[in-house]
Scaffold this active site. Structure first.
Site, PDB file in Angstrom:
ATOM      1  N   GLU A 174     -27.626 -47.261 -46.209  1.00 40.12           N
ATOM      2  CA  GLU A 174     -27.249 -46.118 -45.124  1.00 40.12           C
ATOM      3  C   GLU A 174     -26.859 -46.246 -44.000  1.00 40.12           C
ATOM      4  O   GLU A 174     -27.252 -47.466 -43.319  1.00 40.12           O
ATOM      5  CB  GLU A 174     -28.298 -45.038 -44.828  1.00 40.12           C
ATOM      6  CG  GLU A 174     -28.494 -43.792 -44.419  1.00 40.12           C
ATOM      7  CD  GLU A 174     -29.444 -43.147 -44.190  1.00 40.12           C
ATOM      8  OE1 GLU A 174     -29.545 -41.686 -44.200  1.00 40.12           O
ATOM      9  OE2 GLU A 174     -31.000 -43.991 -44.122  1.00 40.12           O
TER      10      GLU A 174
ATOM     11  N   SER B 243     -36.331 -43.533 -40.911  1.00 45.87           N
ATOM     12  CA  SER B 243     -36.865 -44.096 -42.170  1.00 45.87           C
ATOM     13  C   SER B 243     -37.657 -44.274 -42.634  1.00 45.87           C
ATOM     14  O   SER B 243     -38.857 -44.462 -43.074  1.00 45.87           O
ATOM     15  CB  SER B 243     -36.739 -45.631 -41.524  1.00 45.87           C
ATOM     16  OG  SER B 243     -38.393 -46.303 -41.191  1.00 45.87           O
TER      17      SER B 243
ATOM     18  N   GLU C 140     -39.579 -37.142 -43.808  1.00 43.23           N
ATOM     19  CA  GLU C 140     -38.941 -37.065 -44.416  1.00 43.23           C
ATOM     20  C   GLU C 140     -38.159 -38.041 -44.086  1.00 43.23           C
ATOM     21  O   GLU C 140     -37.852 -38.386 -42.620  1.00 43.23           O
ATOM     22  CB  GLU C 140     -37.864 -35.342 -43.865  1.00 43.23           C
ATOM     23  CG  GLU C 140     -36.421 -35.633 -44.077  1.00 43.23           C
ATOM     24  CD  GLU C 140     -35.662 -35.189 -43.004  1.00 43.23           C
ATOM     25  OE1 GLU C 140     -34.882 -36.751 -44.050  1.00 43.23           O
ATOM     26  OE2 GLU C 140     -35.817 -34.844 -42.792  1.00 43.23           O
ATOM     27  N   LEU C 141     -37.536 -38.879 -44.870  1.00 44.07           N
ATOM     28  CA  LEU C 141     -36.881 -40.896 -44.938  1.00 44.07           C
ATOM     29  C   LEU C 141     -35.538 -40.313 -44.899  1.00 44.07           C
ATOM     30  O   LEU C 141     -34.609 -39.618 -45.299  1.00 44.07           O
ATOM     31  CB  LEU C 141     -38.114 -41.457 -45.447  1.00 44.07           C
ATOM     32  CG  LEU C 141     -39.608 -40.997 -45.190  1.00 44.07           C
ATOM     33  CD1 LEU C 141     -40.153 -41.854 -46.729  1.00 44.07           C
ATOM     34  CD2 LEU C 141     -40.210 -41.272 -44.329  1.00 44.07           C
TER      35      LEU C 141
ATOM     36  N   ALA D  23     -39.035 -38.752 -30.309  1.00 43.91           N
ATOM     37  CA  ALA D  23     -37.873 -40.202 -29.726  1.00 43.91           C
ATOM     38  C   ALA D  23     -38.349 -40.622 -28.406  1.00 43.91           C
ATOM     39  O   ALA D  23     -37.717 -39.811 -27.525  1.00 43.91           O
ATOM     40  CB  ALA D  23     -37.181 -40.633 -30.401  1.00 43.91           C
ATOM     41  N   SER D  24     -38.127 -41.680 -28.009  1.00 41.22           N
ATOM     42  CA  SER D  24     -37.972 -42.217 -26.905  1.00 41.22           C
ATOM     43  C   SER D  24     -36.934 -42.171 -26.336  1.00 41.22           C
ATOM     44  O   SER D  24     -36.515 -42.193 -25.191  1.00 41.22           O
ATOM     45  CB  SER D  24     -38.512 -43.885 -27.196  1.00 41.22           C
ATOM     46  OG  SER D  24     -40.251 -44.234 -27.302  1.00 41.22           O
TER      47      SER D  24
ATOM     48  N   LYS E 143     -44.849 -36.544 -31.285  1.00 44.53           N
ATOM     49  CA  LYS E 143     -44.002 -37.855 -30.773  1.00 44.53           C
ATOM     50  C   LYS E 143     -43.260 -38.109 -30.827  1.00 44.53           C
ATOM     51  O   LYS E 143     -43.073 -38.218 -32.284  1.00 44.53           O
ATOM     52  CB  LYS E 143     -45.508 -39.302 -30.846  1.00 44.53           C
ATOM     53  CG  LYS E 143     -44.491 -40.330 -30.996  1.00 44.53           C
ATOM     54  CD  LYS E 143     -44.389 -40.834 -29.211  1.00 44.53           C
ATOM     55  CE  LYS E 143     -43.522 -42.628 -29.162  1.00 44.53           C
ATOM     56  NZ  LYS E 143     -42.190 -42.087 -29.326  1.00 44.53           N
TER      57      LYS E 143
ATOM     58  N   CYS F  57     -29.219 -37.534 -41.928  1.00 42.84           N
ATOM     59  CA  CYS F  57     -30.001 -37.867 -42.940  1.00 42.84           C
ATOM     60  C   CYS F  57     -29.199 -37.932 -43.814  1.00 42.84           C
ATOM     61  O   CYS F  57     -29.531 -38.721 -45.399  1.00 42.84           O
ATOM     62  CB  CYS F  57     -31.314 -37.805 -43.216  1.00 42.84           C
ATOM     63  SG  CYS F  57     -31.475 -36.272 -42.409  1.00 42.84           S
TER      64      CYS F  57
END
Length: 480
Positions: free
Chosen positions: A384, A234, A255-256, A182-183, A180, A289
């Site tokens: 952030e 996130s 992986e945030l 990102a839109s 999926k 990130c």
């Protein structure tokens, strides 16, 4: 959109080897962040389409994992070659939907392809173990097998590399995957899966579902056929996905968020430190990130570093990423712009000064900004930014800056510049981060383990460790 190969611009999802619209015919508009113009649409799929993609992945799994490692490797190698052959088109697609300068986009395609190349080779290096028996008549063997059907949810900031870092090891291990994207940036994903199809990756092995994050994501986490989820995004959403995966005890890689410190000690080479800060802070307009979010500079070199950094920032050229010479593109959308403005206003209200930039140009374009004399109480010290804002904090000594750097829930990337070798080892070991850049502002590559600690995630991507998250360990005890 002018591409050499028009077939790479796909406006349908790819499920089980077929290009499909949503069952209900609904679509999502995709816009160019530099111009605000609508590029095209993609299907707004939901639970039913995602379930079919998962079922197709489950059906394709036995044949895919039964291939020899060499056979899977050959198909991945061909996928890598096709990415390099189509680098210009893939980069143009990316710049159009994401906004980063064309040169950066080309760099990302090469970076993304490197993971496919690396894991094509790692497929042939999935080794087990032979353990000395605990009894004379016992032989103990450890083998590694693919975990099964996997799912990936990827972000908009690196719309190609975040896919290949997940799909590469999954397919190399013998797993199948439902993705999926990102839109905001689906076209990079759809172009990549078109090339995977051309490379001979069988139907069902890799599907791309576009649409509702809630419905698609909910099925990926809730369907018991999915045995592992990999997510980049996130920390807030990562926690939610982890909770949803707990029901089926799915394996999870996360992986945030990050809040990277960038430390400049008084014995640093300031010119190199400025060069590293520009790369770390302003690459992708600060929308990474691992970018420097807090720049700590020792008292003795603070003013000199700030002056040199401002001179370097003044040379950045802001504009449409497709225009020649552009070094800094737009932010992804209005929410990103608002976050930068909020952090600047908060810091200034608490005593910080704007050394350069600080203003919205137009649309999603924002001036690269430097703040000096930023207090520890500023929001940017804890949150952030994800934008072109470099806040400079002062520090007196090593102990103080290590304490400030570690005073966060995050632990992804960190950076520092110093010459003293004793200091290098002390600081590197004291920083509570999964990755430490020492005298460099660019640390990401396919051969090193990428990932964080604390609230920045679980697991590692890239390197020899990256494939381990897609494997199960099985122990065999044989009586002879």
């Amino acid at each position: 959109m002018q591409l050499k190969d028009a077939q790479l611009f796909r406006q349908q999802a790819y499920i089980n080897g077929e290009w499909l619209d949503a069952d209900n015919g609904q679509t999502i508009k995709v816009t160019n962040p530099a111009t605000g113009e609508v590029i095209g649409t993609v299907p707004k799929m939901g639970t039913a389409e995602t379930r079919r993609a998962i079922e197709a992945a489950d059906k394709a799994l036995p044949a895919w994992r039964a291939l020899t490692a060499k056979e899977r490797s050959a198909k991945l190698r061909r996928w890598f070659e096709l990415m390099i052959e189509n680098q210009d088109d893939l980069a143009r697609l990316m710049t159009t939907e994401q906004g980063k300068p064309l040169a950066e986009a080309k760099g990302e395609i090469a970076y993304a392809a490197s993971f496919i190349e690396w894991f094509a080779e790692e497929a042939k290096r999935i080794y087990g173990d032979t353990i000395p028996g605990h009894q004379p008549d016992k032989r103990l063997i450890v083998i590694k097998q693919p975990i099964g059907v996997t799912a990936a949810i990827t972000p908009w900031n690196f719309p190609a590399a975040m896919i290949t870092r997940k799909a590469g090891p999954a397919l190399a291990a013998g797993c199948t995957m439902v993705l999926k994207p990102a839109s905001q940036t689906p076209y990079s994903a759809l172009a990549l899966v078109e090339l995977a199809h051309r490379a001979g990756i069988p139907a069902g092995v890799l599907s791309v579902v576009t649409g509702s994050a809630g419905e698609v994501g909910g099925e990926l986490t809730g369907n018991s056929l999915v045995r592992k989820l990999s997510f980049t995004g996130s920390t807030e959403i990562g926690r939610q996905l982890m909770e949803e995966c707990a029901k089926d005890i799915k394996k999870v890689s996360l992986e945030l968020g990050g809040n990277a410190p960038f430390i400049v000690f008084d014995d640093a080479d300031l010119d190199k430190a400025v060069e590293g800060a520009i790369i770390s802070k302003y690459r992708n307009n600060g929308q990474t990130c691992v970018c420097a979010n807090r720049i700590y500079v020792q008292d003795g070199v603070y003013d000199a570093f700030a002056e040199k950094l401002a001179a370097a920032v003044a040379k950045l050229k802001i504009g449409n990423g497709l225009e020649e010479g552009t070094t800094t593109g737009p932010l992804i959308d209005g929410k990103a712009v608002a976050k930068v403005q909020e952090h600047i206003e908060d810091a200034v209200s608490k005593g910080a000064k704007v050394l350069s930039g600080g203003k919205l140009i137009e649309g999603n374009f924002f001036e690269p900004t430097i703040l000096v004399d930023v207090p520890k109480t500023a929001a940017v010290a804890k949150e952030e930014t994800f934008g072109p804002l470099a806040p400079l904090f002062r520090f007196k000594d090593e102990a103080e800056v290590i304490a400030m750097s570690n005073d966060t829930e995050f632990g992804l990337a960190s950076y520092f510049y110093a010459r003293d070798m004793s200091r290098v080892f002390r600081v590197a070991e004291a920083l509570e981060y999964g990755m430490v850049g020492i005298n460099t502002g660019l640390i990401s590559n396919e051969v090193a383990p990428f990932g964080g600690i604390k609230a920045s995630g679980l697991g590692r991507e890239g390197s020899k460790y990256g494939i381990e998250d897609y494997l199960e360990i099985k122990y065999l005890c044989i009586s002879v």
